[in-house]
Design an enzyme around this catalytic site. Structure first.
Site, mmCIF file in Angstrom:
data_model
loop_
_atom_site.group_PDB
_atom_site.id
_atom_site.type_symbol
_atom_site.label_atom_id
_atom_site.label_comp_id
_atom_site.label_asym_id
_atom_site.label_seq_id
_atom_site.Cartn_x
_atom_site.Cartn_y
_atom_site.Cartn_z
ATOM 1 N N LEU A 146 0.865 -1.172 0.000
ATOM 2 C CA LEU A 146 0.000 0.000 0.000
ATOM 3 C C LEU A 146 0.906 1.227 0.000
ATOM 4 O O LEU A 146 1.990 1.205 0.582
ATOM 5 C CB LEU A 146 -0.889 0.029 1.252
ATOM 6 N N ASP A 147 0.452 2.307 -0.629
ATOM 7 C CA ASP A 147 1.223 3.549 -0.607
ATOM 8 C C ASP A 147 1.361 4.046 0.830
ATOM 9 O O ASP A 147 0.560 3.702 1.705
ATOM 10 C CB ASP A 147 0.543 4.623 -1.448
ATOM 11 N N LYS A 148 2.344 4.884 1.050
ATOM 12 C CA LYS A 148 2.639 5.387 2.397
ATOM 13 C C LYS A 148 1.400 5.928 3.110
ATOM 14 O O LYS A 148 1.140 5.591 4.261
ATOM 15 C CB LYS A 148 3.706 6.483 2.302
ATOM 16 N N THR A 150 -1.805 5.582 2.149
ATOM 17 C CA THR A 150 -3.012 4.776 1.990
ATOM 18 C C THR A 150 -3.158 3.878 3.210
ATOM 19 O O THR A 150 -2.200 3.235 3.637
ATOM 20 C CB THR A 150 -2.938 3.916 0.715
ATOM 21 N N ARG A 246 -5.206 5.830 -7.877
ATOM 22 C CA ARG A 246 -4.990 7.274 -7.865
ATOM 23 C C ARG A 246 -4.837 7.828 -9.280
ATOM 24 O O ARG A 246 -5.421 8.870 -9.619
ATOM 25 C CB ARG A 246 -3.758 7.604 -7.019
#
Length: 318
Positions: A146-148, A150, A246
């Site tokens: 997961l992105d930082k 998110t 995104r």
């Protein structure tokens, strides 16, 4: 081509006619292919003056020519190994094979140059006696990321058998991953299937973009609530590309609220991160059958929704 592990020292190459490709090959691409390293690393070396062409420094975008002599000095490489750290984890489920966590915001999944500590991996290594070694010393046990900023559900493997099984399931599109995203604008079409190929942004290599010839990427979107010029959307991943949700939503003119990379410069409600939450995760456990998990929206996400709902009521909306 360098076949052995890259070591400190000077590497010298002469550009052939085929490699020059009639002036179409960039210096950073040429060096990256020769040394089998990322172009981002090559550009760092070039910025530091470690790369010369015919004895002179030049730009990373220089088009190499037949007969050019390219010298690359590779500095000492500092190896990175993730270390255990006592970072709190929100554990949703755990057994001898895997662990499912609800990741908070502002938390990177695995160490990388420039961010070597305070990651999910550091926390997992402290909590678990062992993790799958397939991900290497920096990504042990990590099956997906997961992105930082998110938040939400992710699973990590404790042994190689489980890691392989989960990775194969993801590749076969058998793992279900659903996200809630709060986006700008009123999304009218629901369901909406976004099928647009993704690749590196042609001008900003740190970003992803919809590009011709990119990797196939498919996102299924469903409207959950329309609120005062914003929409709460559930996104289901068919593929799992970097920044997929995104970029896809931004390409449809509905960027995620708080997304400083793909959204507007001025953030709605003073939001400090992208409002994207992995709220549902389901997969076939290697030995225990089908499992599914859900995670509630974090407090900051709920607070923004509350503010948007108040504005909607004032405007006489839904």
């Amino acid at each position: 081509m360098v076949d052995e592990p890259l070591r400190q020292g000077l590497y010298r190459f002469e550009v052939t006619d085929e490699e020059a490709s009639a002036g179409a090959t960039r210096l950073d691409v040429f060096v990256a292919d020769k040394l089998r390293v990322p172009r981002s690393q090559v550009r760092k070396w070039n910025d530091a003056g470690h790369i010369t062409v015919n004895g002179e420094t030049t730009k990373a975008g220089y088009r190499v020519r037949e007969g050019d002599h390219v010298d690359v000095f590779v500095p000492a490489l500092r190896s990175l190994t993730a270390k255990p750290q006592p970072i709190p984890l929100d554990i949703v489920y755990e057994d001898n094979d895997l662990i499912v966590i609800n990741k908070g915001s502002d938390l990177v999944v695995h160490p990388a140059p420039g961010h070597e500590d305070d990651t999910v991996v550091n926390a997992l290594l402290h909590h678990c006696r062992d993790l799958s070694g397939i991900g290497g010393t920096l990504r042990p046990g990590i099956v997906h990321r997961l992105d930082k900023d998110t938040t939400g559900l992710m699973v990590a493997a404790k042994n190689d058998r489980t890691h392989q099984a989960l990775s194969q399931a993801i590749q076969a599109r058998e793992v279900k991953r659903h996200y809630l995203a709060f986006v700008h604008g009123i999304l009218k079409e629901s369901p909406l299937v976004i099928d647009r190929p993704l690749g590196r942004h042609p001008r900003d290599r740190k970003k992803m973009a919809v590009v011709p010839g990119g990797r196939s990427a498919v996102t299924h979107c469903f409207v959950r609530k329309r609120l005062a010029q914003f929409t709460l959307v559930e996104c289901q991943l068919e593929t799992g590309r970097t920044h997929q949700i995104r970029v896809h939503l931004a390409a449809c003119h509905h960027p995620v609220v708080g997304d400083s990379v793909y959204g507007p410069n001025r953030q709605a409600f003073g939001c400090k991160r992208q409002l994207l939450h992995a709220h549902y995760l389901a997969f076939e456990h290697p030995t225990k059958g089908f499992m599914e998990f859900r995670a509630k929206l974090p407090q900051d996400f709920r607070e923004i929704l509350r503010k948007a709902w108040q504005i909607t009521k004032q405007e006489g909306g839904e």
